[in-house]
Structure formats: structure tokens, C-alpha cells
Design an enzyme around this catalytic site. Structure first.
Site, short mmCIF file in Angstrom:
data_model
loop_
_atom_site.label_atom_id
_atom_site.label_comp_id
_atom_site.label_asym_id
_atom_site.label_seq_id
_atom_site.Cartn_x
_atom_site.Cartn_y
_atom_site.Cartn_z
CE LYS A 1 -0.29 0.07 4.98
NZ LYS A 1 -0.66 -0.81 6.09
NE ARG B 1 -6.30 0.41 11.10
CZ ARG B 1 -5.09 0.26 10.55
NH1 ARG B 1 -4.20 1.24 10.63
NH2 ARG B 1 -4.75 -0.85 9.94
CE1 TYR C 1 9.90 32.57 -0.64
CE2 TYR C 1 9.85 30.18 -0.42
CZ TYR C 1 9.66 31.32 -1.18
OH TYR C 1 9.24 31.20 -2.47
CG MET D 1 5.83 23.87 -3.51
SD MET D 1 4.64 24.82 -4.48
CE MET D 1 3.93 25.91 -3.26
C1 LIG Z 1 0.16 -1.59 6.76
C2 LIG Z 1 -0.42 -2.81 7.34
C3 LIG Z 1 0.38 -3.93 7.60
C4 LIG Z 1 1.88 -3.93 7.46
O1 LIG Z 1 2.47 -3.45 8.64
P1 LIG Z 1 4.06 -3.34 8.77
O2 LIG Z 1 4.28 -2.90 10.17
O3 LIG Z 1 4.49 -2.31 7.79
O4 LIG Z 1 4.60 -4.67 8.46
C5 LIG Z 1 -0.24 -5.08 8.02
N1 LIG Z 1 -1.59 -5.12 8.19
C6 LIG Z 1 -2.38 -4.05 7.96
C7 LIG Z 1 -3.84 -4.16 8.17
C8 LIG Z 1 -1.82 -2.86 7.55
O5 LIG Z 1 -2.61 -1.80 7.34
#
Ligand SMILES: *Cc1c(COP(=O)(O)O)cnc(C)c1O
Length: 377
Positions: free
Chosen positions: A35, A133, A270, A318
Site C-alpha cells: 500500500k 480501527r 524565506y 516547495m
Molecule cells: C500496513 C499494514 C500492515 C503492514 O504493517 P508493517 O508494520 O508495515 O509490516 C499489516 N496489516 C495491515 C492491516 C496494515 O494496514
């Protein structure tokens, strides 16, 4: 030639995958969590190497990433960990993509899509065992099992949970409590006649330190990229003699685009926030907060030029920033600047950058602008 770019060390990535695979229980498959553009490393580049390195599955947050992975790797398990809006669930079903679910509405909508296509939808029921969550509460299980029993085209393909406190502590009590709740739910699901193939709760820290949690799938993110979930996880891994050598995969580079000598007393950038204490050579680098180089790094961070540490001067803009190259004996236009990674004897780590801005290594790498080129080296 690029102005600012990210290099991906293919050998390091393969070595990390091999090291992590070696830790997995025999029943557990490797889900590369890719992700957030593969934690900022580049989804395409990382997933192609990882597939060759022998990972079995990919975990993503967004449906678009899942659809790309499905096309690229037709036989891999592709799992969406995040939410998919209901009017796109048909794409999930059509692609044979697995989806983490925690809402009855999602299960009913999947049923409609799968029934219309005379196919099966694959749902992984997420249990909130203590993270507050995404996920159903254990006491909601029987309601959700009813949803599944009234949705014959939706397969309860997986059961999942996520740990709330596994990387920031050596106190395992809360993680143990969550795991016990998960085991109870799993037993109840089985008692109700379901037998989900994919049982998963382990992230990197759990995968490395708690083999009991592996189930049939581990969702490995940060360690794939050669970074540790936290210093504590790294220390504990060493202390317990777990054979898990990790090597950072990412180097972030840019180039010097102008060099100038300025007298003592010159204000830099800046807001005139930093005044030269002595005559200095200042270089301009075409990197700014748009690129993901956080403005909180202003006046505190260091970068590497020709194997020397050079301080960031004044505010990050930026698209540009200034650095002090007075200590670098030879300097030339378009010379490489290492923002994150190694140069000679020196290294700037994601952990160091995180310490400078009060965040974690995860945020440093995931926020590197996805439009910057990723080069596999
Ligand atoms: C991002 C995520 C992981 C991976 O976690 P790491 O600590 O990066 O290995 C695993 N399970 C879920 C649900 C996640 O959102």
C-alpha cells in the site's frame, strides 16, 4: 538523467524477502504489503521484484492498486485491506480480488454483484480485537455470520485482525489479549461451520518476533523494505537471536543546481530564518516539500554530498532547498546529493529523518512524492 529520483536496490529487496520467508511458519504465505505506493518505494517496481522473489500475495489499500496488480500478476492473491465504495464493488468481484470487510452493507452489495455475475466474491472478515480501527467487534460475530449465510455468493475466505501495540513496547500483554480474542472468534467461526482459508493478523513486528501469530498469511510491510517497525523491534530481534538481517532498499537522490559563495551575515531563504555565521558556500537543490521532503526538516536535516554531511540551511521551499557545502572540497554543478541513503562512510537513515521531524520511518518513506522516478539498480 533525472533531477531528483529514488533508487531501488533489487538485491537488497530480494535478500529481505528471503530472510523474512525463512522466518515463516510452514503454513504461512507471504503477503507483501505494498500500500501507499509500496511504502513510497514504487508499487510497480517493488511488486515486480517481489513477485520474482517469491511472495505469494499482495496487500494494498486502494482498489486501483489492486486492479493493476491483478492485471500484472493474474495468479497472485490480491487483497484490499482498505475500504472500497459500494458502487465499485463490482470491480472487486469481476477481478477476483479479495476484500477485507467489516460492514454488513458491503457483504450484501458483494452478494448482489457476485450473484449477477454467477461467480463468487471473496471476503476477509476483519475483527477489531483492540485497535478500535476497521473491524467488527467480537460480539457482532453471529450477526455477521448470518450475513454470510444469507449471501451464498460471498465466500468467507479469510479472517483477520490487526495489533494495536506490538512495535512500541516489550510488554506483550495487550497483543496477547488481542490474539486470544482472535483465537476465540476463529473457534466460533469454525464451530458455525465455516473454514476460512486465510487466517491473518501478523504485520512485520509480529511476523519477526511472534511466530505463533503467523496463521496462513502474514502481511509484511516495512521490513520488506529493509526498515524496522521500531528500534525496539530491532533490539528485541537481536536479543532473541532471530536470524533476520534487513537492508534498506531505498536511496533518495537529487543534484546540485547552483553553487554560490556568500559572506557571513547573509540570511538564507524565506523568512530569513537562518543567518550565515561565517562565509559559506551554499548550494541549491531542487527538492522541496512537494517532493515529500518535509518542511519540518528546515535548518535541522543533513544531506550527503561527495561523502560529506551538509546541513540544510533555512526553510525548505516547495520545490527547492539550500544546503551548506563549505566542507566539501570539490563541488560541481549537477553533482549528486543523497537525501536518504548512503554516500561513502556516511548514511542518512529514514529513522534519522523521522527523529528530525518527530515522526516514524514509515511516514518518511511513504510521503516521497510518487511522481518522482523510481530506478531499479
Ligand atoms: C500496513 C499494514 C500492515 C503492514 O504493517 P508493517 O508494520 O508495515 O509490516 C499489516 N496489516 C495491515 C492491516 C496494515 O494496514
Amino acid at each position: 538523467m533525472h533531477r531528483t529520483w529514488v533508487e531501488i536496490d533489487e538485491r537488497a529487496l530480494i535478500n529481505n524477502i528471503t530472510a523474512l520467508r525463512g522466518l515463516l511458519s510452514p503454513d504461512a504465505r507471504f503477503c507483501a504489503t505494498v500500500k501507499a505506493n509500496a511504502y513510497g518505494h514504487g508499487l510497480r517496481e517493488i511488486s515486480r521484484i517481489a513477485a520474482r522473489g517469491g511472495v505469494d500475495a499482495f496487500g494494498v489499500d486502494s482498489l486501483d492498486d489492486a486492479l493493476w496488480l491483478r492485471q500484472e500478476f493474474p495468479s497472485a492473491l490480491v487483497l484490499v485491506l482498505g475500504y472500497v465504495v459500494r458502487d465499485r464493488l463490482d470491480e472487486v468481484v469481476a477481478g477476483g480480488i479479495h476484500l477485507v470487510v467489516s460492514e454488513s452493507e458491503t457483504i450484501r452489495a458483494l452478494e448482489l454483484c457476485a450473484a449477477a455475475r454467477a461467480t463468487t466474491a471473496y471476503a476477509h472478515l476483519k475483527i477489531d480485537t483492540g485497535t478500535a480501527r476497521q473491524g467488527i467487534l467480537p460480539e457482532q460475530l453471529s450477526d455477521f455470520l448470518s450475513d454470510f449465510s444469507s449471501s451464498p455468493h460471498v465466500s468467507l475466505a479469510g479472517l483477520a485482525t490487526h495489533f494495536a501495540n506490538i512495535e512500541d513496547t516489550t510488554d506483550t500483554r495487550f497483543a496477547n489479549l488481542q490474539f486470544a480474542r482472535f483465537q476465540e472468534v476463529r473457534a466460533a467461526v469454525q464451530a458455525a461451520g465455516y473454514n476460512p482459508e486465510w487466517i491473518h493478523c501478523a504485520c512485520s513486528a509480529a511476523a519477526i518476533l511472534y511466530p505463533d501469530t503467523h496463521g496462513t498469511l502474514v502481511r509484511i510491510g516495512i521490513s520488506l523494505y529493509g526498515l524496522w517497525s521500531s528500534d525496539l523491534v530491532e533490539v528485541t530481534t537481536r536479543k532473541h537471536g532471530v536470524p533476520c538481517a534487513l537492508e534498506p532498499v531505498l536511496t533518495w537522490k537529487s543534484r546540485i543546481i547552483q553553487i554560490k559563495s556568500l559572506p557571513a551575515g547573509t540570511p538564507i531563504g524565506y523568512g530569513l530564518t537562518e543567518i550565515l555565521k561565517r562565509a559559506s558556500r551554499i548550494a541549491v537543490v531542487p527538492v522541496g516539500y512537494w517532493d515529500g521532503y518535509d518542511r519540518g526538516l528546515s535548518s535541522v536535516a543533513e544531506v550527503l554530498v561527495g561523502g560529506h554531511r551538509c546541513k540544510v540551511m533555512g526553510r525548505i521551499c516547495m520545490n527547492m532547498m539550500m544546503i551548506d557545502v563549505s566542507a566539501v572540497p570539490t563541488i560541481s554543478l549537477e553533482q549528486e546529493v543523497v537525501l536518504l541513503g548512503r554516500s561513502g562512510r556516511h548514511q542518512v537513515t529514514a529513522e534519522q529523518m523521522a527523529a528530525w521531524t518527530g515522526t516514524i520511518n514509515y511516514e518518511i518513506v511513504t510521503r516521497i512524492n510518487p511522481t518522482l522516478p523510481r530506478l531499479v539498480v
